[in-house]
Design a protein around this motif. Structure first.
Motif, short mmCIF file in Angstrom:
data_model
loop_
_atom_site.label_atom_id
_atom_site.label_comp_id
_atom_site.label_asym_id
_atom_site.label_seq_id
_atom_site.Cartn_x
_atom_site.Cartn_y
_atom_site.Cartn_z
N ASN A 139 25.51 -27.05 49.82
CA ASN A 139 26.69 -27.19 49.07
C ASN A 139 27.89 -27.00 49.78
O ASN A 139 28.74 -27.79 50.07
CB ASN A 139 26.61 -26.47 47.79
N ASP A 140 28.01 -25.75 50.23
CA ASP A 140 29.24 -25.46 50.89
C ASP A 140 29.60 -26.09 52.17
O ASP A 140 30.81 -26.45 52.34
CB ASP A 140 29.21 -23.86 51.14
N ASP A 168 29.06 -27.97 43.88
CA ASP A 168 30.02 -26.74 43.40
C ASP A 168 31.22 -26.63 44.01
O ASP A 168 31.18 -26.56 45.17
CB ASP A 168 28.98 -25.86 43.07
N GLY A 169 32.35 -26.63 43.35
CA GLY A 169 33.56 -26.25 43.82
C GLY A 169 34.31 -27.51 44.41
O GLY A 169 35.24 -27.01 45.11
N TYR A 219 21.85 -31.70 42.24
CA TYR A 219 23.14 -31.69 41.93
C TYR A 219 23.78 -32.54 40.84
O TYR A 219 24.62 -32.09 40.41
CB TYR A 219 23.79 -31.93 43.13
N GLU A 228 25.82 -28.16 28.88
CA GLU A 228 26.16 -27.91 30.36
C GLU A 228 27.40 -28.92 30.69
O GLU A 228 27.99 -28.48 31.80
CB GLU A 228 25.08 -28.35 31.02
N GLU A 232 30.49 -27.78 33.07
CA GLU A 232 30.86 -28.58 34.31
C GLU A 232 32.38 -29.01 34.00
O GLU A 232 33.18 -28.73 34.84
CB GLU A 232 29.94 -29.75 34.43
N THR A 235 34.86 -26.00 34.30
CA THR A 235 35.02 -25.57 35.62
C THR A 235 35.95 -26.31 36.50
O THR A 235 36.99 -26.03 37.11
CB THR A 235 33.80 -25.44 36.48
N ASP A 236 35.86 -28.07 36.30
CA ASP A 236 36.70 -28.70 36.99
C ASP A 236 38.13 -28.60 36.55
O ASP A 236 39.05 -28.51 37.43
CB ASP A 236 36.06 -29.98 36.83
N GLU A 239 39.68 -25.62 38.00
CA GLU A 239 39.86 -25.94 39.69
C GLU A 239 40.83 -26.88 39.81
O GLU A 239 41.47 -27.00 41.14
CB GLU A 239 38.56 -26.07 40.38
#
Length: 325
Positions: A139-140, A168-169, A219, A228, A232, A235-236, A239
């Motif tokens: 992911n990162d 994620d992120g 993913y 869920e 999701e 979260t977006d 962000e």
């Protein structure tokens, strides 16, 4: 004695039906996908998507001209590079296929709203949407490449970034990268709710992005999950997403409705390749009235709560709507 109610009074003729119609579909609702490829003189039909083509840059204007003439005001560009590697490095190249396509389209039509798909699956030799290590999509480490890809697309002239990778992120990483590069006014259409769907097969033919091993279920979301989707999307939004996408559209109208009820951002629905291909196949057999089915399907997505619809039917639907005025 109380009489029964005569609901048919408001259905008696076309005029009254149009007057009381609750939801309307317009070409302004459509985002039209276009596939750019390397090479010259290419206009190659995608076998599983009749009417959808790969265009080399020297023929790309033909497709964009048709879209504009039909009344389409927004397109999204996908690219199929000549060379792929494990990290999808071509995605962020200044002279990448999407970057050049964006610049070309914006030069020809400065007022056409051009979105850029921001993902790595078309650019990786393994077909996954992020960097792979030891057989796993990490992911990162994928976020940096995605963020730099978004910046390069903005530099090329993209009006909006549309990241579809489901790391994620990813919205936060892209928002911060755009802001650092001075693109604070470039909005993000997040593929916030993207399911691991069986409806994507024809797109993978078009984008040459079929995973070479495993699948994308670590993913992309489980099709059985609805709560869920709200997590999701929330979260977006937190962000920095400016708009939210639900993908696919038809089998997930309940999800579109849930997002519409929960968030005040614009909601987009992706009427995906499998949905398009099924309609085309049935129409070719004479089993359905293609125009009637497509317009009903698009109206259904609007009724569910979509403000915008990303659809391969856009050119045809825009023409049909114009003819019906």
């Amino acid at each position: 004695m109380k009489s029964f109610r005569r609901h048919r009074r408001l259905r008696q003729n076309r005029g009254i039906r149009r007057m009381v119609r609750e939801h309307h579909v317009s070409p302004d609702d459509f985002i039209y996908p276009i596939f750019a490829v390397e090479g010259k003189g290419l206009k190659t039909e995608v076998p599983s998507m009749p009417g959808v083509f790969h265009f080399s840059l020297d023929r790309l204007n033909e497709e964009v001209d048709e879209a504009v003439e039909a009344g389409i005001s927004s397109v999204i560009l996908f690219g199929v590079p000549e060379d792929k590697d494990a990290c999808g490095s071509a995605a962020q190249a200044e002279d990448g296929i999407v970057q050049r396509a964006i610049a070309q389209v914006k030069e020809r039509y400065p007022d056409l709203y051009v979105m850029a798909d921001t993902c790595l699956c078309q650019y990786t030799d393994h077909g996954h949407c992020g960097v792979v290590k030891d057989g796993q999509v990490v992911n990162d480490e994928s976020l940096h490449i995605l963020a730099q890809t978004a910046v390069s697309q903005a530099q090329a002239g993209a009006d909006m970034i549309a990241p579809s990778n489901m790391m994620d992120g990813f919205v936060l990483a892209i928002r911060e990268a755009l802001d650092r590069a001075g693109y604070t006014q470039i909005p993000i259409l997040s593929y916030a709710v993207k399911y691991a769907s069986a409806f994507y097969g024809p797109f993978r033919d078009a984008a040459h992005s079929t995973p070479q091993f495993g699948d994308r279920r670590t993913y992309q979301m489980d099709p059985a999950n609805a709560r869920e989707a709200l997590k999701e999307a929330e979260t977006d939004v937190d962000e920095g997403a400016d708009m939210l996408m639900v993908k696919p559209g038809m089998a997930y109208m309940d999800i579109i409705h849930r997002l519409r009820e929960s968030f005040h951002l614009p909601i987009a629905a992706y009427n995906v390749s499998g949905e398009y291909a099924m309609v085309k196949a049935a129409a070719a057999k004479g089993w359905i009235d293609e125009q009637a089915v497509v317009l009903e399907m698009l109206t259904g997505l609007k009724r569910a709560g979509a403000d915008l619809i990303l659809t391969y039917h856009a050119k045809e639907a825009a023409r049909w709507l114009k003819e019906g005025e």
